[in-house]
Write an enzyme that holds these catalytic residues in place. Structure first.
Site, short mmCIF file in Angstrom:
data_model
loop_
_atom_site.label_atom_id
_atom_site.label_comp_id
_atom_site.label_asym_id
_atom_site.label_seq_id
_atom_site.Cartn_x
_atom_site.Cartn_y
_atom_site.Cartn_z
N CYS A 4 1.14 -1.55 -0.29
CA CYS A 4 0.04 -0.14 0.11
C CYS A 4 0.35 1.39 -0.31
O CYS A 4 0.58 2.25 -0.16
CB CYS A 4 -1.27 0.44 0.67
N HIS A 19 -4.15 7.24 1.39
CA HIS A 19 -4.20 5.97 0.93
C HIS A 19 -5.72 4.71 1.31
O HIS A 19 -5.95 4.99 3.01
CB HIS A 19 -3.34 4.47 1.31
N ASN A 44 -10.15 -0.81 -1.34
CA ASN A 44 -8.50 -1.35 -1.70
C ASN A 44 -7.77 -1.61 -3.24
O ASN A 44 -7.73 -2.09 -3.25
CB ASN A 44 -8.46 -1.42 -0.23
N1 ACO Z 1 -18.81 -10.12 6.75
C1 ACO Z 1 -19.21 -10.44 7.54
N2 ACO Z 1 -18.62 -10.60 8.14
C2 ACO Z 1 -16.91 -10.97 8.70
C3 ACO Z 1 -16.94 -10.46 7.44
C4 ACO Z 1 -17.39 -10.90 6.10
N3 ACO Z 1 -16.64 -9.73 4.94
N4 ACO Z 1 -15.39 -10.87 8.29
C5 ACO Z 1 -15.19 -11.00 8.91
N5 ACO Z 1 -15.97 -11.02 9.75
C6 ACO Z 1 -16.70 -11.54 10.35
C7 ACO Z 1 -15.92 -12.46 11.40
O1 ACO Z 1 -15.71 -13.38 11.00
C8 ACO Z 1 -15.97 -11.69 13.02
O2 ACO Z 1 -16.88 -12.23 13.62
P1 ACO Z 1 -16.20 -13.14 15.33
O3 ACO Z 1 -17.14 -12.26 15.56
O4 ACO Z 1 -17.57 -14.22 15.09
O5 ACO Z 1 -15.90 -14.24 15.45
C9 ACO Z 1 -16.35 -10.24 12.79
O6 ACO Z 1 -16.63 -10.43 12.01
C10 ACO Z 1 -15.66 -9.49 13.67
O7 ACO Z 1 -14.46 -9.34 12.63
P2 ACO Z 1 -13.16 -8.70 12.52
O8 ACO Z 1 -11.94 -9.25 12.31
O9 ACO Z 1 -13.43 -8.70 13.77
O10 ACO Z 1 -13.39 -7.26 12.06
P3 ACO Z 1 -12.89 -5.94 12.68
O11 ACO Z 1 -14.21 -4.78 13.45
O12 ACO Z 1 -11.97 -5.72 12.86
O13 ACO Z 1 -12.65 -4.76 11.11
C11 ACO Z 1 -11.75 -5.04 9.24
C12 ACO Z 1 -12.01 -5.54 9.98
C13 ACO Z 1 -12.34 -3.81 8.40
C14 ACO Z 1 -10.71 -5.40 8.10
C15 ACO Z 1 -10.92 -3.95 10.03
O14 ACO Z 1 -9.79 -4.29 11.27
C16 ACO Z 1 -9.71 -3.46 9.36
O15 ACO Z 1 -9.19 -2.57 8.52
N6 ACO Z 1 -8.06 -3.19 9.72
C17 ACO Z 1 -6.94 -2.62 8.56
C18 ACO Z 1 -7.06 -3.22 7.20
C19 ACO Z 1 -5.92 -1.63 6.34
O16 ACO Z 1 -5.51 -1.62 6.96
N7 ACO Z 1 -4.84 -2.72 5.90
C20 ACO Z 1 -3.90 -1.93 5.66
C21 ACO Z 1 -3.95 -2.06 3.41
S1 ACO Z 1 -3.65 -3.59 3.39
C22 ACO Z 1 -2.00 -4.16 2.53
O17 ACO Z 1 -0.68 -3.23 2.47
C23 ACO Z 1 -1.85 -4.84 1.10
#
Ligand code: ACO
Length: 333
Positions: free
Chosen positions: A114, A260, A290
């Site tokens: 990223c 980003h 993304n």
């Molecule tokens: N649809 C429905 N439910 C889902 C999905 C989905 N697509 N994905 C995960 N869940 C569920 C999980 O299984 C979990 O269920 P559980 O509570 O029963 O275990 C629940 O939803 C919560 O999951 P979390 O992973 O805790 O969700 P969170 O609130 O952390 O959001 C997210 C996830 C959106 C990925 C967030 O953590 C985020 O944006 N992180 C940063 C991403 C980022 O900045 N990436 C960097 C760039 S990427 C690169 O460099 C290549």
């Protein structure tokens, strides 16, 4: 010392639009979950046989060159940032050189996920500052869609990514108050395994091992989302303030914050922390997800099309991603 300035930007997005509702047919997810957690409503997916990482980059580059009033032959050097190359090797920089029909200039491939575009911009900036090259093409392009695990098993990652490409053309600028004022690059390898794709790689005795195609934890992107999120908000802020302090600016001086686009909530957190009004930040994650190294040049190109890139305005670019790597660039247009 010369400065470098961006004289043209362009972008290309694959035609195929994939909405959150389309993903519901493939995995156990919902429009509500994706939208609430990330802000994403739809993304673009490349079409096999039409789009490649290199040719999307080439299309973006042609637009950037045209807007700069330049020809491919004016380009002295190519920097290509991607985590999703068409070949394991060589990288797509050389393919762009061929597709644009540019003479045998150097082509460098950057692998900083990223943060790749800002790392690439920084490399190009140094070459221009030293006078080594006059005109440099910096491209970010990604095809994520064909490497994502589009089942419920991969939903935490696969709903976040989209395909696309963006490009910028840099040239020398003699006015020291204009152009790229500074770039700031960081990494923290202790978190390399927190957001990665490992296979094919040397972590196994054989790059291509038995059962590899079923080894989804290795062949599809893995991410500890919450750890990434926590680090992202801290590092984004740090690297933005580092750029401001280096140049004796405050947040009030920023005309446009371009972060980003990994998660709308990260961008909104930063906007609030910096107390910037809506018209001084730009988000397009809703439409594209993304797009990793392509995100920042796509944003710049959209701003250009909307005539929101104005001479003398101050642009703050910042990125954070896998590595971890993070970076900023501050530009007086
Ligand atoms: N649809 C429905 N439910 C889902 C999905 C989905 N697509 N994905 C995960 N869940 C569920 C999980 O299984 C979990 O269920 P559980 O509570 O029963 O275990 C629940 O939803 C919560 O999951 P979390 O992973 O805790 O969700 P969170 O609130 O952390 O959001 C997210 C996830 C959106 C990925 C967030 O953590 C985020 O944006 N992180 C940063 C991403 C980022 O900045 N990436 C960097 C760039 S990427 C690169 O460099 C290549």
């Amino acid at each position: 010392m010369l400065q470098s300035k961006i004289v043209g930007v362009g972008h290309y997005l694959p035609e195929r639009v994939v909405t959150n509702y389309d993903l519901v047919n493939l995995m156990d997810t919902s429009d509500e979950w994706i939208r609430e957690r990330s802000g994403i409503e739809e993304r673009r997916f490349a079409t096999f046989g039409v789009d490649t990482t290199a040719n999307m980059g080439t299309k973006a580059a042609r637009i950037a060159l045209e807007r700069a009033g330049l020809e491919p032959d004016d380009v002295d050097f190519i920097v290509f940032a991607t985590l999703s190359p068409d070949y394991y090797f060589p990288g797509p920089g050389v393919t762009v050189q061929k597709e644009l029909g540019i003479k045998t200039v150097g082509a460098l491939d950057v692998r900083n996920q990223c943060s790749g575009f800002i790392y690439g911009l920084s490399v190009a900036d140094q070459f221009i500052k030293t006078g080594m090259y006059k005109t440099i093409l910096v491209i970010g392009s990604e095809i994520h869609s064909n490497g994502l695990d589009m089942t419920t098993r991969g939903r935490a990652v696969s709903v976040l990514f989209g395909d696309g490409a963006g490009a910028a053309v840099l040239q020398a600028e003699e006015d020291p108050s204009k152009g790229i004022l500074s770039t700031h690059l960081h990494s923290q390898g202790e978190f390399a395994d927190v957001l990665c794709v490992k296979a094919p790689g040397n972590f196994k005795e054989k790059k291509f091992y038995e059962g590899m195609l079923e080894d989804f934890d290795m062949i599809a992107p893995q991410m500890d989302g919450q750890l990434v999120f926590k680090n992202a908000v801290t590092r984004f802020a740090e690297v933005i303030y580092e750029a401001l302090e280096t140049n004796n600016f405050t947040t009030d001086d920023i005309d446009m914050l371009v972060t980003h686009q990994a998660n709308l909530r990260i961008s909104q957190f930063l906007q609030k922390k910096m107390q910037l009004p809506d018209d001084r930040v730009y988000n397009n994650i809703m439409k594209y997800g993304n797009t990793t190294a392509a995100t920042i040049p796509i944003v710049l190109s959209e701003l250009w099309e909307q005539k929101r890139i104005k001479p003398n305005d101050l642009y703050m670019l910042a990125a954070f991603g896998s590595g971890f790597t993070w970076a900023s660039a501050i530009i007086r247009w």
